[in-house]
Design an enzyme around this catalytic site. Structure first.
Site, PDB file in Angstrom:
ATOM      1  N   THR A  12     -56.585 -13.372  34.783  1.00 30.41           N
ATOM      2  CA  THR A  12     -57.310 -14.407  35.533  1.00 30.41           C
ATOM      3  C   THR A  12     -56.944 -14.253  37.008  1.00 30.41           C
ATOM      4  O   THR A  12     -55.808 -13.913  37.346  1.00 30.41           O
ATOM      5  CB  THR A  12     -56.982 -15.831  35.038  1.00 30.41           C
ATOM      6  OG1 THR A  12     -55.657 -16.183  35.448  1.00 30.41           O
ATOM      7  CG2 THR A  12     -57.127 -15.961  33.532  1.00 30.41           C
ATOM      8  N   GLY A  13     -57.921 -14.482  37.886  1.00 32.08           N
ATOM      9  CA  GLY A  13     -57.670 -14.235  39.304  1.00 32.08           C
ATOM     10  C   GLY A  13     -57.417 -12.760  39.530  1.00 32.08           C
ATOM     11  O   GLY A  13     -56.500 -12.363  40.247  1.00 32.08           O
ATOM     12  N   GLY A  14     -58.278 -11.928  38.923  1.00 23.23           N
ATOM     13  CA  GLY A  14     -58.081 -10.481  39.015  1.00 23.23           C
ATOM     14  C   GLY A  14     -59.007  -9.817  40.019  1.00 23.23           C
ATOM     15  O   GLY A  14     -59.113  -8.591  40.059  1.00 23.23           O
ATOM     16  N   SER A  16     -58.926 -10.085  43.457  1.00 21.96           N
ATOM     17  CA  SER A  16     -58.354  -9.682  44.748  1.00 21.96           C
ATOM     18  C   SER A  16     -56.834  -9.728  44.671  1.00 21.96           C
ATOM     19  O   SER A  16     -56.267 -10.170  43.662  1.00 21.96           O
ATOM     20  CB  SER A  16     -58.856 -10.595  45.884  1.00 21.96           C
ATOM     21  OG  SER A  16     -58.391 -11.917  45.699  1.00 21.96           O
ATOM     22  N   GLY A  17     -56.193  -9.244  45.726  1.00 24.34           N
ATOM     23  CA  GLY A  17     -54.744  -9.376  45.883  1.00 24.34           C
ATOM     24  C   GLY A  17     -53.927  -8.847  44.711  1.00 24.34           C
ATOM     25  O   GLY A  17     -54.185  -7.767  44.170  1.00 24.34           O
ATOM     26  N   ILE A  18     -52.945  -9.631  44.304  1.00 22.66           N
ATOM     27  CA  ILE A  18     -51.994  -9.235  43.255  1.00 22.66           C
ATOM     28  C   ILE A  18     -52.718  -8.960  41.939  1.00 22.66           C
ATOM     29  O   ILE A  18     -52.422  -7.978  41.238  1.00 22.66           O
ATOM     30  CB  ILE A  18     -50.934 -10.358  43.070  1.00 22.66           C
ATOM     31  CG1 ILE A  18     -50.037 -10.449  44.302  1.00 22.66           C
ATOM     32  CG2 ILE A  18     -50.123 -10.153  41.800  1.00 22.66           C
ATOM     33  CD1 ILE A  18     -49.182 -11.716  44.372  1.00 22.66           C
ATOM     34  N   GLY A  19     -53.680  -9.816  41.589  1.00 28.54           N
ATOM     35  CA  GLY A  19     -54.394  -9.656  40.317  1.00 28.54           C
ATOM     36  C   GLY A  19     -55.185  -8.359  40.275  1.00 28.54           C
ATOM     37  O   GLY A  19     -55.162  -7.630  39.268  1.00 28.54           O
ATOM     38  N   SER A 137     -44.068 -18.891  41.715  1.00 24.19           N
ATOM     39  CA  SER A 137     -43.792 -18.548  43.109  1.00 24.19           C
ATOM     40  C   SER A 137     -42.339 -18.876  43.392  1.00 24.19           C
ATOM     41  O   SER A 137     -41.765 -19.795  42.798  1.00 24.19           O
ATOM     42  CB  SER A 137     -44.680 -19.357  44.059  1.00 24.19           C
ATOM     43  OG  SER A 137     -44.176 -19.240  45.383  1.00 24.19           O
ATOM     44  N   TYR A 150     -48.002 -27.590  46.361  1.00 25.66           N
ATOM     45  CA  TYR A 150     -48.066 -26.209  45.848  1.00 25.66           C
ATOM     46  C   TYR A 150     -46.773 -25.892  45.084  1.00 25.66           C
ATOM     47  O   TYR A 150     -46.817 -25.368  43.964  1.00 25.66           O
ATOM     48  CB  TYR A 150     -48.264 -25.241  47.014  1.00 25.66           C
ATOM     49  CG  TYR A 150     -48.267 -23.775  46.619  1.00 25.66           C
ATOM     50  CD1 TYR A 150     -49.314 -23.248  45.870  1.00 25.66           C
ATOM     51  CD2 TYR A 150     -47.223 -22.931  46.996  1.00 25.66           C
ATOM     52  CE1 TYR A 150     -49.318 -21.892  45.497  1.00 25.66           C
ATOM     53  CE2 TYR A 150     -47.221 -21.589  46.643  1.00 25.66           C
ATOM     54  CZ  TYR A 150     -48.264 -21.074  45.889  1.00 25.66           C
ATOM     55  OH  TYR A 150     -48.264 -19.746  45.527  1.00 25.66           O
TER      56      TYR A 150
HETATM   57  N1  NAP Z   1     -49.386 -13.745  48.216  1.00 29.46           N
HETATM   58  C1  NAP Z   1     -48.233 -14.407  48.137  1.00 29.46           C
HETATM   59  O1  NAP Z   1     -47.424 -14.388  49.062  1.00 29.46           O
HETATM   60  C2  NAP Z   1     -47.888 -15.197  46.884  1.00 29.46           C
HETATM   61  C3  NAP Z   1     -46.583 -15.673  46.730  1.00 29.46           C
HETATM   62  C4  NAP Z   1     -46.248 -16.378  45.582  1.00 29.46           C
HETATM   63  C5  NAP Z   1     -47.195 -16.614  44.608  1.00 29.46           C
HETATM   64  N2  NAP Z   1     -48.462 -16.146  44.778  1.00 29.46           N
HETATM   65  C6  NAP Z   1     -49.426 -16.414  43.704  1.00 29.46           C
HETATM   66  O2  NAP Z   1     -49.987 -15.188  43.302  1.00 29.46           O
HETATM   67  C7  NAP Z   1     -51.286 -15.423  42.741  1.00 29.46           C
HETATM   68  C8  NAP Z   1     -52.270 -14.445  43.372  1.00 29.46           C
HETATM   69  O3  NAP Z   1     -52.318 -14.678  44.751  1.00 29.46           O
HETATM   70  P1  NAP Z   1     -52.770 -13.574  45.826  1.00 29.46           P
HETATM   71  O4  NAP Z   1     -51.785 -13.605  46.921  1.00 29.46           O
HETATM   72  O5  NAP Z   1     -53.067 -12.297  45.175  1.00 29.46           O
HETATM   73  O6  NAP Z   1     -54.072 -14.296  46.416  1.00 29.46           O
HETATM   74  P2  NAP Z   1     -55.635 -13.958  46.318  1.00 29.46           P
HETATM   75  O7  NAP Z   1     -55.899 -12.584  46.782  1.00 29.46           O
HETATM   76  O8  NAP Z   1     -56.303 -15.100  47.001  1.00 29.46           O
HETATM   77  O9  NAP Z   1     -55.940 -14.002  44.750  1.00 29.46           O
HETATM   78  C9  NAP Z   1     -56.210 -15.176  44.059  1.00 29.46           C
HETATM   79  C10 NAP Z   1     -57.090 -14.829  42.877  1.00 29.46           C
HETATM   80  O10 NAP Z   1     -57.270 -16.020  42.106  1.00 29.46           O
HETATM   81  C11 NAP Z   1     -58.658 -16.294  42.007  1.00 29.46           C
HETATM   82  N3  NAP Z   1     -58.849 -17.734  41.925  1.00 29.46           N
HETATM   83  C12 NAP Z   1     -58.437 -18.700  42.788  1.00 29.46           C
HETATM   84  N4  NAP Z   1     -58.819 -19.902  42.329  1.00 29.46           N
HETATM   85  C13 NAP Z   1     -59.483 -19.696  41.179  1.00 29.46           C
HETATM   86  C14 NAP Z   1     -60.110 -20.532  40.242  1.00 29.46           C
HETATM   87  N5  NAP Z   1     -60.183 -21.863  40.397  1.00 29.46           N
HETATM   88  N6  NAP Z   1     -60.691 -19.966  39.163  1.00 29.46           N
HETATM   89  C15 NAP Z   1     -60.666 -18.623  38.977  1.00 29.46           C
HETATM   90  N7  NAP Z   1     -60.092 -17.774  39.833  1.00 29.46           N
HETATM   91  C16 NAP Z   1     -59.501 -18.304  40.920  1.00 29.46           C
HETATM   92  C17 NAP Z   1     -59.282 -15.658  43.241  1.00 29.46           C
HETATM   93  O11 NAP Z   1     -60.686 -15.424  43.051  1.00 29.46           O
HETATM   94  P3  NAP Z   1     -61.782 -16.307  43.901  1.00 29.46           P
HETATM   95  O12 NAP Z   1     -61.398 -16.181  45.314  1.00 29.46           O
HETATM   96  O13 NAP Z   1     -63.096 -15.727  43.530  1.00 29.46           O
HETATM   97  O14 NAP Z   1     -61.630 -17.682  43.380  1.00 29.46           O
HETATM   98  C18 NAP Z   1     -58.479 -14.363  43.293  1.00 29.46           C
HETATM   99  O15 NAP Z   1     -58.969 -13.442  42.340  1.00 29.46           O
HETATM  100  C19 NAP Z   1     -51.586 -16.897  42.971  1.00 29.46           C
HETATM  101  O16 NAP Z   1     -51.293 -17.639  41.798  1.00 29.46           O
HETATM  102  C20 NAP Z   1     -50.602 -17.287  44.079  1.00 29.46           C
HETATM  103  O17 NAP Z   1     -50.277 -18.656  44.070  1.00 29.46           O
HETATM  104  C21 NAP Z   1     -48.837 -15.436  45.876  1.00 29.46           C
END
Ligand code: NAP
Length: 248
Positions: A12-14, A16-19, A137, A150
Site C-alpha cells: 500500500t502506498g507503493g 512513490s518514495g519508499i513504497g 516512524s 503524526y
Molecule cells: N520520508 C520520510 O522521511 C519518512 C520518515 C518516516 C516515516 N515515513 C513513512 O514512510 C511512508 C512512505 O512515505 P514516503 O516518504 O515514501 O512518502 P511518499 O512518497 O509521499 O509516499 C506515500 C505513499 O502513500 C500513498 N498514500 C498516501 N495517502 C494514501 C491514502 N490515503 N491511500 C492510499 N495511498 C496513500 C501515496 O500515494 P498518493 O500520493 O497517490 O496518495 C504514496 O504512494 C509513510 O507511511 C510515511 O509516514 C517517511
C-alpha cells in the site's frame, strides 16, 4: 531463479518514495507486485517503472470500502500473498494549540485506522510463513515540535505491530515494523513548499542526524525485504533505519 521469483507481494502506498523503491526491489527480483495509491497518474507512472507483471490499484487507505474492494482484487489476481507491506501514510505538522480536528482525523484515518483494517482484510490471504511489514516512524519515540498528531498515529501503529503479531502467531504470519528517520524519498520535493524551504528543512535534518545525512529509500527497502522474508525468527519488532536518531 531470482530471490523473489514468483512471490506475490502487496504494497500500500507503493506509487512513490519508499513504497515504489521497495516495489522495484521486489519486481527486479522476479516478484509479482500489486501497489496502491490514491492518484491514478502517479500509479501509472509507477507501473512504467515496474514492468508489465505489476498491478496498480487506486485505493484510499482511509476508506474501509476501498480496503474491502482491495482484498477482493488481491484474492482474484493473486489468490494467496507472500508479503504485505503496509506503507501508505501522510505527514502534516502543526503546533499543538493550532491542530484541528480535521487534521487529527485525517492523520489517524490514513496512518493508523487504514493499516489496521488493511491487515484485517488481507489476513485471510496471507500464506503460512508470510511477513507483514508496517511503516512506522522514528518520531514514535521522540517528542519533536509540531508533530504531535503524526507521531501519535505512528506510535499507534507501533503498538499494533505487537498486538497483530500476537494475534497472527497461530497462523504463522510474522508482523514487524520498519521505522525510518528522515529519508530523502522525494516527499519534501513533491510538497507545495518553496524550494528554499525544502532545502533548509533537509539541511536541518542532516545537521541534527547522528550520521549527518538523510537516509535513502533504498536503505529502507532493504530493511523491508529483510523483515518480510528473511527475519524468520522475529515478530512484533521494529527495525529503525534512522542513522541512529532514535538511539544515540
Ligand atoms: N520520508 C520520510 O522521511 C519518512 C520518515 C518516516 C516515516 N515515513 C513513512 O514512510 C511512508 C512512505 O512515505 P514516503 O516518504 O515514501 O512518502 P511518499 O512518497 O509521499 O509516499 C506515500 C505513499 O502513500 C500513498 N498514500 C498516501 N495517502 C494514501 C491514502 N490515503 N491511500 C492510499 N495511498 C496513500 C501515496 O500515494 P498518493 O500520493 O497517490 O496518495 C504514496 O504512494 C509513510 O507511511 C510515511 O509516514 C517517511
Amino acid at each position: 531463479m531470482t530471490t523473489y521469483d514468483g512471490k506475490k507481494i502487496v504494497i500500500t502506498g507503493g506509487s512513490s518514495g519508499i513504497g515504489l523503491t521497495t516495489a522495484r526491489l521486489f519486481a527486479d527480483g522476479g516478484a509479482h507486485v500489486l501497489i496502491t495509491g490514491r492518484t491514478r497518474s502517479t500509479l501509472d507512472a509507477a507501473l512504467e517503472q515496474l514492468g508489465n507483471k505489476a498491478i496498480a490499484i487506486r485505493s484510499d487507505a482511509a476508506s474501509l470500502k476501498d480496503i474491502k474492494a482491495l482484498a477482493g482484487t488481491v484474492q482474484e489476481r493473486f489468490g494467496a500473498v507472500d508479503a504485505l507491506f503496509v506503507n501508505a501514510g501522510v505527514t502534516a505538522s502543526a503546533p499543538f494549540d493550532s491542530t484541528t480536528e480535521e487534521m487529527y482525523d485525517e492523520l489517524f484515518d490514513i496512518n493508523a485506522k487504514g493499516p489496521y483494517f488493511t491487515v484485517q482484510a488481507l489476513a485471510p490471504l496471507l500464506r503460512e510463513g508470510s511477513g507483514v511489514v508496517l511503516t512506522t516512524s522514528v518520531v514514535n519515540v521522540l517528542g519533536l515540535d509540531a508533530l504531535s498528531v503524526y507521531s501519535a498515529s505512528k506510535a499507534a501503529l507501533r503498538s499494533m505491530t505487537r498486538t497483530l503479531a500476537r494475534e497472527l502467531l497461530p497462523r504463522k504470519v510474522r508482523v514487524n515494523a520498519v521505522s525510518p528517520g528522515p529519508v530523502d524519498s522525494g516527499i519534501l520535493d513533491r510538497s507545495m513548499l518553496p524550494a528554499d524551504v525544502v532545502e533548509a528543512t533537509k539541511d536541518t535534518y542532516r545537521s541534527t542526524n547522528p550520521m549527518q545525512r538523510l537516509g535513502t529509500s533504498e536503505e529502507v527497502a532493504a530493511a523491508v525485504a529483510y523483515l518480510a522474508f528473511d527475519a524468520t525468527f522475529s515478530t512484533g519488532t521494529e527495525l529503525p533505519v534512522d542513522g541512529g536518531a532514535s538511539q544515540l
